[in-house]
Design a protein around this motif. Structure first.
Motif, PDB file in Angstrom:
ATOM      1  N   MET A  68       0.857  -1.199   0.000  1.00 58.99           N
ATOM      2  CA  MET A  68       0.000   0.000   0.000  1.00 58.99           C
ATOM      3  C   MET A  68       0.887   1.242   0.000  1.00 58.99           C
ATOM      4  O   MET A  68       1.873   1.307   0.744  1.00 58.99           O
ATOM      5  N   VAL A  69       0.536   2.201  -0.861  1.00 61.70           N
ATOM      6  CA  VAL A  69       1.234   3.497  -0.861  1.00 61.70           C
ATOM      7  C   VAL A  69       0.218   4.543  -0.419  1.00 61.70           C
ATOM      8  O   VAL A  69      -0.897   4.606  -0.959  1.00 61.70           O
ATOM      9  N   ILE A  70       0.615   5.335   0.581  1.00 60.12           N
ATOM     10  CA  ILE A  70      -0.284   6.392   1.054  1.00 60.12           C
ATOM     11  C   ILE A  70       0.426   7.742   0.937  1.00 60.12           C
ATOM     12  O   ILE A  70       1.664   7.797   0.937  1.00 60.12           O
ATOM     13  N   SER A  71      -0.364   8.786   0.840  1.00 61.83           N
ATOM     14  CA  SER A  71       0.233  10.118   0.762  1.00 61.83           C
ATOM     15  C   SER A  71      -0.827  11.151   1.117  1.00 61.83           C
ATOM     16  O   SER A  71      -1.959  11.080   0.633  1.00 61.83           O
ATOM     17  N   LEU A  72      -0.459  12.076   1.971  1.00 65.75           N
ATOM     18  CA  LEU A  72      -1.391  13.128   2.384  1.00 65.75           C
ATOM     19  C   LEU A  72      -0.794  14.484   2.027  1.00 65.75           C
ATOM     20  O   LEU A  72       0.252  14.861   2.556  1.00 65.75           O
ATOM     21  N   HIS A  73      -1.434  15.145   1.090  1.00 68.41           N
ATOM     22  CA  HIS A  73      -1.065  16.510   0.709  1.00 68.41           C
ATOM     23  C   HIS A  73       0.358  16.624   0.164  1.00 68.41           C
ATOM     24  O   HIS A  73       1.125  17.514   0.564  1.00 68.41           O
ATOM     25  N   ALA A  74       0.737  15.730  -0.728  1.00 64.69           N
ATOM     26  CA  ALA A  74       2.005  15.886  -1.459  1.00 64.69           C
ATOM     27  C   ALA A  74       1.800  17.025  -2.452  1.00 64.69           C
ATOM     28  O   ALA A  74       0.843  17.028  -3.240  1.00 64.69           O
ATOM     29  N   CYS A  75       2.709  17.990  -2.414  1.00 65.79           N
ATOM     30  CA  CYS A  75       2.494  19.234  -3.159  1.00 65.79           C
ATOM     31  C   CYS A  75       2.469  19.000  -4.680  1.00 65.79           C
ATOM     32  O   CYS A  75       3.307  18.278  -5.210  1.00 65.79           O
ATOM     33  N   ASP A  76       1.522  19.643  -5.328  1.00 65.88           N
ATOM     34  CA  ASP A  76       1.469  19.757  -6.793  1.00 65.88           C
ATOM     35  C   ASP A  76       1.812  18.436  -7.494  1.00 65.88           C
ATOM     36  O   ASP A  76       1.173  17.412  -7.237  1.00 65.88           O
ATOM     37  N   ILE A  77       2.881  18.443  -8.325  1.00 65.43           N
ATOM     38  CA  ILE A  77       3.196  17.243  -9.116  1.00 65.43           C
ATOM     39  C   ILE A  77       3.843  16.138  -8.271  1.00 65.43           C
ATOM     40  O   ILE A  77       4.017  15.018  -8.763  1.00 65.43           O
ATOM     41  N   ALA A  78       4.162  16.427  -6.996  1.00 67.84           N
ATOM     42  CA  ALA A  78       4.664  15.345  -6.127  1.00 67.84           C
ATOM     43  C   ALA A  78       3.596  14.252  -6.020  1.00 67.84           C
ATOM     44  O   ALA A  78       3.919  13.066  -5.927  1.00 67.84           O
ATOM     45  N   THR A  79       2.322  14.643  -6.062  1.00 67.12           N
ATOM     46  CA  THR A  79       1.251  13.630  -6.042  1.00 67.12           C
ATOM     47  C   THR A  79       1.347  12.729  -7.270  1.00 67.12           C
ATOM     48  O   THR A  79       1.124  11.521  -7.190  1.00 67.12           O
ATOM     49  N   ASP A  80       1.722  13.301  -8.421  1.00 66.27           N
ATOM     50  CA  ASP A  80       1.874  12.471  -9.635  1.00 66.27           C
ATOM     51  C   ASP A  80       3.011  11.467  -9.458  1.00 66.27           C
ATOM     52  O   ASP A  80       2.910  10.325  -9.907  1.00 66.27           O
ATOM     53  N   ILE A  81       4.085  11.916  -8.802  1.00 65.87           N
ATOM     54  CA  ILE A  81       5.219  11.001  -8.588  1.00 65.87           C
ATOM     55  C   ILE A  81       4.788   9.874  -7.635  1.00 65.87           C
ATOM     56  O   ILE A  81       5.134   8.708  -7.829  1.00 65.87           O
ATOM     57  N   VAL A  82       3.988  10.246  -6.619  1.00 68.62           N
ATOM     58  CA  VAL A  82       3.464   9.233  -5.681  1.00 68.62           C
ATOM     59  C   VAL A  82       2.686   8.167  -6.466  1.00 68.62           C
ATOM     60  O   VAL A  82       2.913   6.965  -6.316  1.00 68.62           O
ATOM     61  N   LEU A  83       1.767   8.635  -7.305  1.00 64.12           N
ATOM     62  CA  LEU A  83       0.892   7.704  -8.024  1.00 64.12           C
ATOM     63  C   LEU A  83       1.702   6.845  -9.000  1.00 64.12           C
ATOM     64  O   LEU A  83       1.505   5.628  -9.104  1.00 64.12           O
ATOM     65  N   TYR A  84       2.624   7.493  -9.692  1.00 64.83           N
ATOM     66  CA  TYR A  84       3.465   6.774 -10.659  1.00 64.83           C
ATOM     67  C   TYR A  84       4.297   5.690  -9.952  1.00 64.83           C
ATOM     68  O   TYR A  84       4.341   4.534 -10.383  1.00 64.83           O
ATOM     69  N   ASN A  85       4.924   6.074  -8.829  1.00 62.34           N
ATOM     70  CA  ASN A  85       5.718   5.101  -8.071  1.00 62.34           C
ATOM     71  C   ASN A  85       4.858   3.927  -7.629  1.00 62.34           C
ATOM     72  O   ASN A  85       5.253   2.760  -7.754  1.00 62.34           O
ATOM     73  N   ALA A  86       3.694   4.253  -7.080  1.00 63.64           N
ATOM     74  CA  ALA A  86       2.819   3.198  -6.557  1.00 63.64           C
ATOM     75  C   ALA A  86       2.472   2.204  -7.660  1.00 63.64           C
ATOM     76  O   ALA A  86       2.492   0.992  -7.447  1.00 63.64           O
ATOM     77  N   VAL A  87       2.182   2.723  -8.856  1.00 66.09           N
ATOM     78  CA  VAL A  87       1.814   1.836  -9.977  1.00 66.09           C
ATOM     79  C   VAL A  87       3.008   0.994 -10.391  1.00 66.09           C
ATOM     80  O   VAL A  87       2.910  -0.227 -10.544  1.00 66.09           O
ATOM     81  N   ARG A  88       4.175   1.641 -10.554  1.00 63.19           N
ATOM     82  CA  ARG A  88       5.312   0.856 -11.067  1.00 63.19           C
ATOM     83  C   ARG A  88       5.819  -0.138 -10.019  1.00 63.19           C
ATOM     84  O   ARG A  88       6.387  -1.161 -10.364  1.00 63.19           O
ATOM     85  N   TRP A  89       5.572   0.147  -8.734  1.00 65.89           N
ATOM     86  CA  TRP A  89       5.952  -0.821  -7.698  1.00 65.89           C
ATOM     87  C   TRP A  89       4.901  -1.927  -7.540  1.00 65.89           C
ATOM     88  O   TRP A  89       5.079  -2.852  -6.757  1.00 65.89           O
ATOM     89  N   GLY A  90       3.760  -1.748  -8.227  1.00 66.10           N
ATOM     90  CA  GLY A  90       2.707  -2.771  -8.174  1.00 66.10           C
ATOM     91  C   GLY A  90       1.938  -2.772  -6.856  1.00 66.10           C
ATOM     92  O   GLY A  90       1.427  -3.819  -6.440  1.00 66.10           O
ATOM     93  N   ALA A  91       1.826  -1.614  -6.203  1.00 63.62           N
ATOM     94  CA  ALA A  91       1.083  -1.548  -4.933  1.00 63.62           C
ATOM     95  C   ALA A  91      -0.374  -1.938  -5.164  1.00 63.62           C
ATOM     96  O   ALA A  91      -1.007  -1.462  -6.109  1.00 63.62           O
ATOM     97  N   GLY A  92      -0.902  -2.785  -4.303  1.00 61.78           N
ATOM     98  CA  GLY A  92      -2.296  -3.223  -4.440  1.00 61.78           C
ATOM     99  C   GLY A  92      -3.273  -2.125  -4.051  1.00 61.78           C
ATOM    100  O   GLY A  92      -4.393  -2.079  -4.557  1.00 61.78           O
ATOM    101  N   VAL A  93      -2.865  -1.235  -3.152  1.00 63.19           N
ATOM    102  CA  VAL A  93      -3.757  -0.156  -2.687  1.00 63.19           C
ATOM    103  C   VAL A  93      -2.999   1.173  -2.734  1.00 63.19           C
ATOM    104  O   VAL A  93      -1.833   1.242  -2.317  1.00 63.19           O
ATOM    105  N   ILE A  94      -3.665   2.188  -3.247  1.00 65.46           N
ATOM    106  CA  ILE A  94      -3.088   3.542  -3.248  1.00 65.46           C
ATOM    107  C   ILE A  94      -4.119   4.473  -2.608  1.00 65.46           C
ATOM    108  O   ILE A  94      -5.285   4.480  -3.020  1.00 65.46           O
ATOM    109  N   LEU A  95      -3.686   5.228  -1.620  1.00 69.25           N
ATOM    110  CA  LEU A  95      -4.567   6.239  -1.016  1.00 69.25           C
ATOM    111  C   LEU A  95      -3.824   7.560  -1.031  1.00 69.25           C
ATOM    112  O   LEU A  95      -2.774   7.690  -0.395  1.00 69.25           O
ATOM    113  N   SER A  96      -4.341   8.507  -1.794  1.00 68.69           N
ATOM    114  CA  SER A  96      -3.602   9.758  -1.947  1.00 68.69           C
ATOM    115  C   SER A  96      -4.558  10.949  -1.912  1.00 68.69           C
ATOM    116  O   SER A  96      -5.545  10.979  -2.649  1.00 68.69           O
TER     117      SER A  96
END
Ligand SMILES: C[S@@+](CC[C@H](N)C(=O)[O-])C[C@H]1O[C@@H](n2cnc3c(N)ncnc32)[C@H](O)[C@@H]1O
Length: 397
Positions: A253-281
């Motif tokens: 699971m990858v979680i993230s609370l209030h990652a600024c601007d495009i940092a949220t995109d990096i969070v989501l991209y990382n979570a997908v490429r790492w194959g996380a089953g759950v993403i909460l952002s």
């Protein structure tokens, strides 16, 4: 006379069930600077009043009271000289002079609907109980010794509790045969990271391995020391750019609370490429799309139809906020996730309250994902935008 007038007003407000909240200020006793009273619904459906007193030393104390006009009248006539009353029938202001006379400005509209009443759960039944779980809350500066949440930290406390409720809802998606691995990206001071670790290990008696990552080296050093002091042995913090971070093991699971601007995109991209089953952002501010929409583009057919929104800076920003997150949802969906958006907390508290919840759906077919990606690219082309998330997937950044 002042008594009668005030009693009559509050009786009418409670009888008509129009009270949103009453805010008492100008206190006689400087130790309590403000009192906020609002109705709430208990689990059995009955309505009570919740009274939150804010003290000069950053503490807030909450008490439940019977839904009786006397409970609203007493502080208006005794402890406070001003009451701002917010109702569905309009807002009123009650002022009490030094001599004791009461002046009420504003009028109640005769035919207003009843106010929406929050459930008890929203008021008190937090997953983290500050009186019981004071240790790590105090360590992080959220609470005092007795477990009272500091006034200025109330909003953060509500955010992490709500985040935990959402984690509780997706918990069954995590592996049950081994300790789940969880990454909190852009963790900052890590209130959420600690709370999630505490939730699993102390409240659910379940082992987890957690990693928090943030750019701020000094904050990360503090978090590692605090985790060690709390005995949170499987909670580690790493300082660095999430763009360059590789977790030591595959996160579930990858979680993230209030990652600024495009940092949220990096969070989501990382979570997908790492194959996380759950993403909460929960994203933070959005700047990218607004800049792109400001650049001239004659081959973006959707822009003409949107000129009435994009022509005004405020509506343009609101559009960009919504469109950025809607496109993130679509892009994640095209990666095989079942994606939904939820409200994190009351929008009155912060506009950054949208939660993207994505759960990997192993049954989603490659054709469905391909069709969704095509739709996504069609929308981007129509708007003439190239979202950072997509550019990460295309290796363009
Ligand atoms: C608004 S704070 C939120 C912190 C925390 N998640 C919370 O809700 O309290 C955003 C955090 O993101 C971190 N950050 C922004 N871009 C980052 C990046 N590329 N890599 C690592 N951390 C980043 C900042 O240092 C900051 O601590």
């Amino acid at each position: 006379m002042a008594n009668e007038q005030t009693e009559k007003l509050f009786s009418e407000i409670l009888d008509r069930r129009i009270l949103k909240k009453a805010v008492y200020s100008k206190a006689a006793d400087k130790a309590v600077t403000k009192l906020v009273i609002s109705p709430f619904r208990r689990a059995d459906g009955s309505i009570m009043l919740s009274a939150e007193s804010f003290c000069g030393d950053n503490k807030a104390i909450r008490k439940n009271l019977p839904c009786d006009p006397a409970e609203l009248v007493r502080p208006a006539l005794e402890g406070f000289r001003q009451v701002n009353i917010f109702t569905t029938a309009g807002d009123l202001e009650l002022r009490r002079s030094k001599s004791g006379s009461v002046h009420i400005s504003g009028k109640l509209a005769p035919d207003a609907g009843e106010a929406e009443v929050a459930s008890h759960d929203e008021h008190k039944n937090y997953i983290i109980d500050p009186s019981r779980d004071a240790g790590f809350l105090r360590e992080l500066g959220l609470a005092d010794r007795s477990g009272r949440i500091h006034d200025k930290k109330q909003a953060k406390f509500r955010q992490i509790n709500r985040f935990l409720e959402i984690i509780r809802d997706v918990e069954s998606e995590l592996p049950s045969d081994r300790p789940p691995v969880i990454c909190d990206l852009c963790c900052g001071k890590s209130y959420l990271t600690f709370a999630v670790y505490y939730y699993f290990t102390a409240l659910k008696k379940r082992e987890v391995r957690m990693y928090g990552v943030d750019l701020k080296a000094d904050v990360i050093e503090f978090c590692n020391e605090a985790a060690a002091r709390q005995g949170f042995s499987q909670l580690k913090f790493v300082s660095g750019n999430i763009n360059e971070y590789t977790p030591p093991e595959k996160p579930d699971m990858v979680i993230s609370l209030h990652a600024c601007d495009i940092a949220t995109d990096i969070v989501l991209y990382n979570a997908v490429r790492w194959g996380a089953g759950v993403i909460l952002s929960t994203p933070c501010c959005h700047h990218e799309m607004s800049k792109q929409l400001s650049q001239k583009n004659d081959s973006a057919p959707m822009r003409d139809g949107l000129s009435f929104i994009l022509g005004c800076s405020m509506t343009k920003q609101k559009f960009c906020d919504a469109a950025t997150d809607a496109l993130r949802v679509k892009r994640l969906s095209s990666c095989g996730y079942d994606v939904s958006t939820l409200e994190l907390i009351d929008p009155d508290e912060t506009p950054k309250n949208l939660m993207i919840r994505a759960v990997l759906d192993p049954k989603k077919s490659a054709e469905t994902c391909a069709r969704e990606l095509e739709e996504y690219r069609g929308i981007c082309a129509g708007l003439g935008v190239a979202p950072y998330l997509d550019r990460l997937f295309k290796n363009e950044v």
